[in-house]
Design a protein around this motif. Structure first.
Motif, PDB file in Angstrom:
ATOM      1  N   UNK A 111      -3.399   5.630   1.561  1.00  0.00           N
ATOM      2  CA  UNK A 111      -2.583   4.897   0.601  1.00  0.00           C
ATOM      3  C   UNK A 111      -2.848   3.393   0.760  1.00  0.00           C
ATOM      4  N   UNK A 112      -3.924   2.948   0.162  1.00  0.00           N
ATOM      5  CA  UNK A 112      -4.302   1.533   0.207  1.00  0.00           C
ATOM      6  C   UNK A 112      -3.488   0.721  -0.789  1.00  0.00           C
ATOM      7  N   UNK A 113      -3.328  -0.567  -0.531  1.00  0.00           N
ATOM      8  CA  UNK A 113      -2.650  -1.414  -1.511  1.00  0.00           C
ATOM      9  C   UNK A 113      -3.476  -1.514  -2.800  1.00  0.00           C
ATOM     10  N   UNK A 114      -2.803  -1.771  -3.909  1.00  0.00           N
ATOM     11  CA  UNK A 114      -3.520  -2.028  -5.163  1.00  0.00           C
ATOM     12  C   UNK A 114      -4.363  -3.285  -4.997  1.00  0.00           C
ATOM     13  N   UNK A 115      -5.384  -3.430  -5.816  1.00  0.00           N
ATOM     14  CA  UNK A 115      -6.253  -4.600  -5.706  1.00  0.00           C
ATOM     15  C   UNK A 115      -5.478  -5.884  -5.953  1.00  0.00           C
ATOM     16  N   UNK A 116      -4.421  -5.810  -6.757  1.00  0.00           N
ATOM     17  CA  UNK A 116      -3.636  -7.014  -7.039  1.00  0.00           C
ATOM     18  C   UNK A 116      -2.862  -7.500  -5.805  1.00  0.00           C
ATOM     19  N   UNK A 117      -2.644  -6.619  -4.841  1.00  0.00           N
ATOM     20  CA  UNK A 117      -1.965  -7.018  -3.615  1.00  0.00           C
ATOM     21  C   UNK A 117      -2.806  -7.994  -2.795  1.00  0.00           C
ATOM     22  N   UNK A 118      -4.099  -7.990  -3.036  1.00  0.00           N
ATOM     23  CA  UNK A 118      -4.989  -8.872  -2.289  1.00  0.00           C
ATOM     24  C   UNK A 118      -5.097 -10.262  -2.927  1.00  0.00           C
ATOM     25  N   UNK A 119      -4.629 -10.422  -4.147  1.00  0.00           N
ATOM     26  CA  UNK A 119      -4.736 -11.718  -4.823  1.00  0.00           C
ATOM     27  C   UNK A 119      -4.056 -12.865  -4.079  1.00  0.00           C
ATOM     28  N   UNK A 120      -2.865 -12.681  -3.505  1.00  0.00           N
ATOM     29  CA  UNK A 120      -2.252 -13.794  -2.772  1.00  0.00           C
ATOM     30  C   UNK A 120      -3.077 -14.262  -1.565  1.00  0.00           C
ATOM     31  N   UNK A 147       8.239   5.191   5.041  1.00  0.00           N
ATOM     32  CA  UNK A 147       6.996   4.414   5.086  1.00  0.00           C
ATOM     33  C   UNK A 147       6.609   4.102   3.640  1.00  0.00           C
ATOM     34  N   UNK A 148       6.789   2.843   3.258  1.00  0.00           N
ATOM     35  CA  UNK A 148       6.532   2.449   1.877  1.00  0.00           C
ATOM     36  C   UNK A 148       5.307   1.561   1.779  1.00  0.00           C
ATOM     37  N   UNK A 149       4.579   1.723   0.698  1.00  0.00           N
ATOM     38  CA  UNK A 149       3.502   0.818   0.307  1.00  0.00           C
ATOM     39  C   UNK A 149       4.017   0.161  -0.967  1.00  0.00           C
ATOM     40  N   UNK A 150       4.309  -1.117  -0.890  1.00  0.00           N
ATOM     41  CA  UNK A 150       4.971  -1.814  -1.980  1.00  0.00           C
ATOM     42  C   UNK A 150       4.289  -1.717  -3.331  1.00  0.00           C
ATOM     43  N   UNK A 151       2.983  -1.552  -3.339  1.00  0.00           N
ATOM     44  CA  UNK A 151       2.258  -1.521  -4.605  1.00  0.00           C
ATOM     45  C   UNK A 151       2.073  -0.107  -5.157  1.00  0.00           C
ATOM     46  N   UNK A 152       2.651   0.894  -4.498  1.00  0.00           N
ATOM     47  CA  UNK A 152       2.561   2.279  -4.966  1.00  0.00           C
ATOM     48  C   UNK A 152       3.942   2.695  -5.447  1.00  0.00           C
TER      49      UNK A 152
END
Length: 149
Positions: free
Chosen positions: A14-23, A110-115
């Motif tokens: 469960x990887x972060x969305x690509x937009x999570x890497x923008x910051x 266990x949460x992944x904020x972008x999912x």
């Protein structure tokens, strides 16, 4: 040929969305501009290094979900499948409430904020006070099928 008991028959990272890497794009210029009056090279290399470390940690700390014949593993936790009594798919519209006002404080989370989708796995281990696991997954229906529900 028999199935190995430790080999996952369902696996998800469960990887972060690509937009999570923008910051993280703001890290490099922040370090570079901070150290610019002192040393251009120090600012450049510290910005590159910190950006790389943050991206590495975002990927490395992402949950891996594995379902084997005997176990359900999510991130650093695992439970024997015999203690799993049901699996519920929680859609994006209900996930906000499940993570907030409907959340049992004893639950393992266990949460992944972008999912936006979640799985709730009911637990019936008499030695464990945890009523259920609630965690992010992009493929909750496949996970449910892999667990046999």
């Amino acid at each position: 040929m028999t199935e190995q008991r430790n080999e996952p028959h369902y696996s998800e990272w469960v990887l972060p969305n690509w937009t999570s890497f923008l910051p993280t794009l703001a890290i490099f210029p922040t370090f570079w501009l901070t150290f610019l009056p002192i040393n251009v090279g120090t600012g450049f290399w510290s910005g590159i290094t910190v950006t790389a470390v943050v991206i590495f940690l975002m990927v490395a700390k992402s949950a891996r979900i594995d379902v084997t014949v005997d176990l359900l593993k999510v991130a650093n936790a695992q439970i024997e499948r015999k203690f799993v009594t049901s699996v519920e798919v929680i859609g994006a519209e209900q996930a906000f409430f499940e993570r907030g006002s409907n959340l049992d404080t004893r639950a393992w989370i266990h949460f992944q904020g972008s999912v936006s989708t979640l799985a709730r796995v009911q637990v019936s281990d008499p030695a464990d006070p945890t009523p259920y696991w609630l965690f992010s997954t992009r493929k909750p229906q496949k996970l449910k099928e892999a667990l046999g529900y």
